[in-house]
Design a protein around this motif. Structure first.
Motif, mmCIF file in Angstrom:
data_model
loop_
_atom_site.group_PDB
_atom_site.id
_atom_site.type_symbol
_atom_site.label_atom_id
_atom_site.label_comp_id
_atom_site.label_asym_id
_atom_site.label_seq_id
_atom_site.Cartn_x
_atom_site.Cartn_y
_atom_site.Cartn_z
ATOM 1 N N VAL A 77 9.903 -4.113 -8.139
ATOM 2 C CA VAL A 77 9.219 -3.006 -7.458
ATOM 3 C C VAL A 77 10.215 -2.264 -6.578
ATOM 4 O O VAL A 77 10.235 -1.030 -6.541
ATOM 5 N N SER A 78 11.077 -2.995 -5.901
ATOM 6 C CA SER A 78 12.095 -2.370 -5.060
ATOM 7 C C SER A 78 13.022 -1.481 -5.890
ATOM 8 O O SER A 78 13.319 -0.340 -5.507
ATOM 9 N N SER A 79 13.452 -1.990 -7.036
ATOM 10 C CA SER A 79 14.334 -1.218 -7.912
ATOM 11 C C SER A 79 13.622 0.021 -8.454
ATOM 12 O O SER A 79 14.193 1.121 -8.479
ATOM 13 N N LEU A 80 12.377 -0.146 -8.873
ATOM 14 C CA LEU A 80 11.602 0.978 -9.394
ATOM 15 C C LEU A 80 11.384 2.033 -8.306
ATOM 16 O O LEU A 80 11.566 3.233 -8.541
ATOM 17 N N MET A 81 11.019 1.613 -7.122
ATOM 18 C CA MET A 81 10.772 2.561 -6.042
ATOM 19 C C MET A 81 12.064 3.268 -5.630
ATOM 20 O O MET A 81 12.042 4.434 -5.266
ATOM 21 N N ASN A 82 13.182 2.577 -5.719
ATOM 22 C CA ASN A 82 14.466 3.214 -5.421
ATOM 23 C C ASN A 82 14.772 4.313 -6.446
ATOM 24 O O ASN A 82 15.354 5.332 -6.111
ATOM 25 N N ALA A 89 4.461 -5.101 -4.380
ATOM 26 C CA ALA A 89 4.942 -6.263 -5.135
ATOM 27 C C ALA A 89 3.837 -7.292 -5.348
ATOM 28 O O ALA A 89 3.953 -8.149 -6.234
ATOM 29 N N GLY A 90 2.762 -7.211 -4.604
ATOM 30 C CA GLY A 90 1.647 -8.132 -4.795
ATOM 31 C C GLY A 90 0.738 -7.750 -5.945
ATOM 32 O O GLY A 90 -0.159 -8.511 -6.306
ATOM 33 N N LEU A 91 0.954 -6.595 -6.540
ATOM 34 C CA LEU A 91 0.057 -6.113 -7.593
ATOM 35 C C LEU A 91 0.342 -6.663 -8.997
ATOM 36 O O LEU A 91 -0.592 -7.022 -9.706
ATOM 37 N N PRO A 92 1.590 -6.719 -9.465
ATOM 38 C CA PRO A 92 1.834 -7.163 -10.851
ATOM 39 C C PRO A 92 1.419 -8.618 -11.074
ATOM 40 O O PRO A 92 1.698 -9.489 -10.247
#
Length: 163
Positions: free
Chosen positions: A103-108, A123-126
């Motif tokens: 999620v961090s990489s995607l949001m970046n 990050a709690g969703l997937p």
């Protein structure tokens, strides 16, 4: 943005109309997809990638995997035209197993500097679906070295030995 699994089929046209397009291509494990009950994309678009009805009748899982491989290979090849600022390859399985990192990489990719506190919440969703790893119950001795190499290149687990 929108979620439309068939968007990859018109990616060149989309990019032509929207040259600043930012495209996220989400990929699930090809062997899990090969043994899925949902083979609609294979039936709709298999011919675009040289998959014949005879192949599907002979072995649907092999035909489905070949479709998955050729379709994703074509998108990844075209991604060179988009560049890393406009194309993001999202490994669905990795997202579910390591959501914080992914999620961090995607949001970046989407918005550099996105607040970390929001990333933790996202990050709690997937959630890894129960169908993940279904191919492990199947005989996959038809898998070629090229198939295995492509799976590994995309970051997926793959049996080490091939018949």
């Amino acid at each position: 943005g929108w979620k439309e699994p068939n968007s990859y089929l018109i990616l060149k046209s989309l990019y032509h109309v929207y040259p600043s397009l930012r495209y996220i291509h989400c990929v699930r494990h090809g062997l899990d997809m090969a043994y899925s009950q949902n083979q609609q994309q294979l039936m709709n678009w298999g011919g675009w990638f040289g998959i014949t009805a005879a192949e599907v009748l002979k072995d649907k899982a092999q035909a489905s995997f070949r479709f998955w491989k050729e379709a994703n290979r074509s998108v990844i090849k075209y991604s060179d035209h988009l560049g890393s600022d406009n194309f993001y390859l999202l490994n669905f399985d990795r997202m579910c197993r390591h959501p914080g990192e992914e999620v961090s990489s995607l949001m970046n990719f989407l918005q550099p500097g996105y607040p970390g506190c929001k990333i933790e919440q996202l990050a709690g969703l997937p959630k890894l679906p129960s169908s993940s790893g279904r191919y492990k119950r199947e005989n996959i001795n038809w898998l070629t070295r090229d198939d295995r190499d492509f799976l590994i290149r995309l970051g997926f687990d793959c049996p080490l030995s091939l018949v």
